[in-house]
Design a protein around this motif. Structure first.
Motif, short mmCIF file in Angstrom:
data_model
loop_
_atom_site.label_atom_id
_atom_site.label_comp_id
_atom_site.label_asym_id
_atom_site.label_seq_id
_atom_site.Cartn_x
_atom_site.Cartn_y
_atom_site.Cartn_z
N ALA A 1 0.84 -1.20 0.00
CA ALA A 1 0.00 0.00 0.00
C ALA A 1 0.88 1.25 0.00
CB ALA A 1 -0.90 -0.01 1.24
N GLY A 2 0.45 2.22 -0.77
CA GLY A 2 1.19 3.47 -0.83
C GLY A 2 2.20 3.54 -1.95
N HIS A 3 2.48 2.42 -2.60
CA HIS A 3 3.41 2.41 -3.73
C HIS A 3 2.60 2.55 -5.02
CE1 HIS A 3 7.31 1.10 -1.88
NE2 HIS A 3 6.46 0.82 -0.91
N ARG A 4 2.95 3.54 -5.80
CA ARG A 4 2.29 3.70 -7.09
C ARG A 4 2.87 2.65 -8.03
NH1 ARG A 4 2.72 9.86 -8.75
NH2 ARG A 4 4.93 9.42 -8.37
N SER A 5 2.02 1.74 -8.47
CA SER A 5 2.56 0.57 -9.17
C SER A 5 2.27 0.56 -10.66
CB SER A 5 1.98 -0.71 -8.56
OG SER A 5 0.58 -0.70 -8.61
N ARG A 6 1.13 1.14 -11.09
CA ARG A 6 0.75 0.95 -12.49
C ARG A 6 1.03 2.18 -13.36
NH1 ARG A 6 -4.14 0.62 -14.02
NH2 ARG A 6 -5.27 1.13 -12.15
N LYS A 7 0.99 3.38 -12.77
CA LYS A 7 1.00 4.57 -13.61
C LYS A 7 2.24 5.45 -13.42
CE LYS A 7 -4.03 4.85 -13.92
NZ LYS A 7 -5.24 5.69 -13.73
N ALA A 8 3.15 5.06 -12.58
CA ALA A 8 4.32 5.91 -12.33
C ALA A 8 5.59 5.09 -12.43
CB ALA A 8 4.22 6.54 -10.94
N ARG A 9 6.68 5.80 -12.77
CA ARG A 9 7.98 5.13 -12.82
C ARG A 9 8.47 4.84 -11.41
NH1 ARG A 9 11.77 8.24 -13.99
NH2 ARG A 9 10.68 10.24 -13.97
N PRO A 10 9.12 3.70 -11.19
CA PRO A 10 9.70 3.42 -9.88
C PRO A 10 10.80 4.42 -9.54
CG PRO A 10 9.52 1.42 -11.18
CD PRO A 10 9.22 2.56 -12.10
N TRP A 11 11.07 4.53 -8.27
CA TRP A 11 12.14 5.41 -7.81
C TRP A 11 13.46 5.00 -8.46
CZ3 TRP A 11 16.86 5.51 -5.61
CH2 TRP A 11 17.26 6.69 -4.98
N GLN B 1 -2.08 -7.57 -12.98
CA GLN B 1 -1.54 -7.75 -11.64
C GLN B 1 -0.14 -8.36 -11.70
OE1 GLN B 1 -2.71 -6.52 -8.98
NE2 GLN B 1 -4.77 -5.96 -9.64
N VAL B 2 0.05 -9.35 -12.57
CA VAL B 2 1.38 -9.95 -12.72
C VAL B 2 2.37 -8.89 -13.20
CG1 VAL B 2 2.76 -11.61 -14.03
CG2 VAL B 2 0.55 -12.29 -13.09
N LEU B 3 1.95 -8.07 -14.14
CA LEU B 3 2.82 -7.02 -14.68
C LEU B 3 3.24 -6.06 -13.57
CD1 LEU B 3 4.13 -5.38 -16.95
CD2 LEU B 3 1.87 -4.37 -17.40
N ALA B 4 2.27 -5.53 -12.83
CA ALA B 4 2.58 -4.55 -11.79
C ALA B 4 3.41 -5.17 -10.67
CB ALA B 4 1.29 -3.96 -11.23
N ARG B 5 3.00 -6.37 -10.21
CA ARG B 5 3.70 -7.00 -9.10
C ARG B 5 5.10 -7.46 -9.51
NH1 ARG B 5 -1.13 -10.65 -6.26
NH2 ARG B 5 -2.60 -8.91 -5.98
N ALA C 1 18.86 -2.24 -14.02
CA ALA C 1 18.19 -3.47 -13.57
C ALA C 1 16.75 -3.21 -13.14
CB ALA C 1 18.98 -4.08 -12.42
N ILE C 2 16.36 -1.95 -12.99
CA ILE C 2 14.99 -1.62 -12.59
C ILE C 2 14.06 -1.78 -13.79
CG2 ILE C 2 13.47 0.18 -11.70
CD1 ILE C 2 15.92 1.34 -10.25
N VAL C 3 13.00 -2.54 -13.62
CA VAL C 3 12.05 -2.83 -14.70
C VAL C 3 10.75 -2.09 -14.42
CG1 VAL C 3 10.81 -4.61 -15.97
CG2 VAL C 3 13.08 -5.10 -15.02
#
Length: 222
Positions: free
Chosen positions: A110-120, A141-145, A198-200
């Motif tokens: 919770a609190g992590h933007r998973s689908r619409k934002a780039r990871p840190w 869900q598989v894609l985001a997780r 390495a960040i996907v």
């Protein structure tokens, strides 16, 4: 057509908007136009087979059977008149090749933007086009997780790197310049670049799936 596709895929879709090169977006649009033309021809052929003088009830049954046949063709990938219909089979192959479909992923915290934002920590590329895709919930869900958890250890390591060196050193010691003992060394900067690479992101995977669907080289597009 959208409603039929939703029912075919089980009813729950997740919207992903992926940024990409304009050329890639144009190539996908061209492919979809061709697929839509093929669908129109398929329906013309079916309607030409419709018996004459059907009662309203008989006509309703005939149309339902034709619609069911259409959904079978869509499900088999022989008719693909939308962006999502073109890309989703390739996305499934992309996720399978990464080994993500065979794993059980924990939910994104919770609190992590998973689908619409780039990871840190990921770099910001200037993509010039956007493509909206409706992805079935199971694949979405598989894609985001998968993106979150496969990237998590690299993000943590990158955060530790910046904790040691600070963010003021981004882009330093490049272009063949020699390290003179101030700030991170060239080797340390190379380690930072390795961690970033390495960040996907979901965008990376979706662009790879679009390239796979169109048989386009993914290297300049991902």
């Amino acid at each position: 057509m959208t409603t039929c596709y939703t029912l075919l895929l089980g009813g729950v879709l997740l919207l992903f908007v992926v940024r990409c090169r304009a050329e890639l977006g144009d190539s996908l649009a061209e492919r979809v136009r061709a697929e839509k033309a093929a669908e129109r021809e398929w329906w013309r052929a079916r309607k030409a087979e419709q018996p004459e003088d059907l009662s309203p009830a008989q006509r309703a049954r005939w149309l339902a059977a034709a619609q069911a046949a259409y959904e079978v063709e869509r499900g088999a990938g022989r008719l693909s008149g939308t962006r999502s219909a073109v890309v989703v089979p390739a996305l499934r192959d992309e996720l399978a090749e990464r080994g993500w479909l065979a794993r059980t992923w924990r939910p994104v915290p919770a609190g992590h933007r998973s689908r619409k934002a780039r990871p840190w920590g990921t770099t910001d590329r200037r993509w010039t086009a956007r493509v909206a895709l409706d992805i079935p919930d199971d694949l979405g869900q598989v894609l985001a997780r998968g993106c979150h958890w496969s990237s998590a250890p690299h993000i943590k390591a990158l955060q530790r790197w910046y904790g040691r060196h600070g963010e003021a050193h981004r882009g330093t010691h490049r272009g063949g310049r020699v390290w003179r003992g101030l700030g991170p060394s060239n080797a340390e900067l190379a380690e930072r670049d390795r961690l970033q690479a390495a960040i996907v992101t979901t965008g990376m995977v979706l662009r790879a799936a679009i390239c796979r669907a169109l048989d386009i080289d993914p290297v300049p597009n991902v």
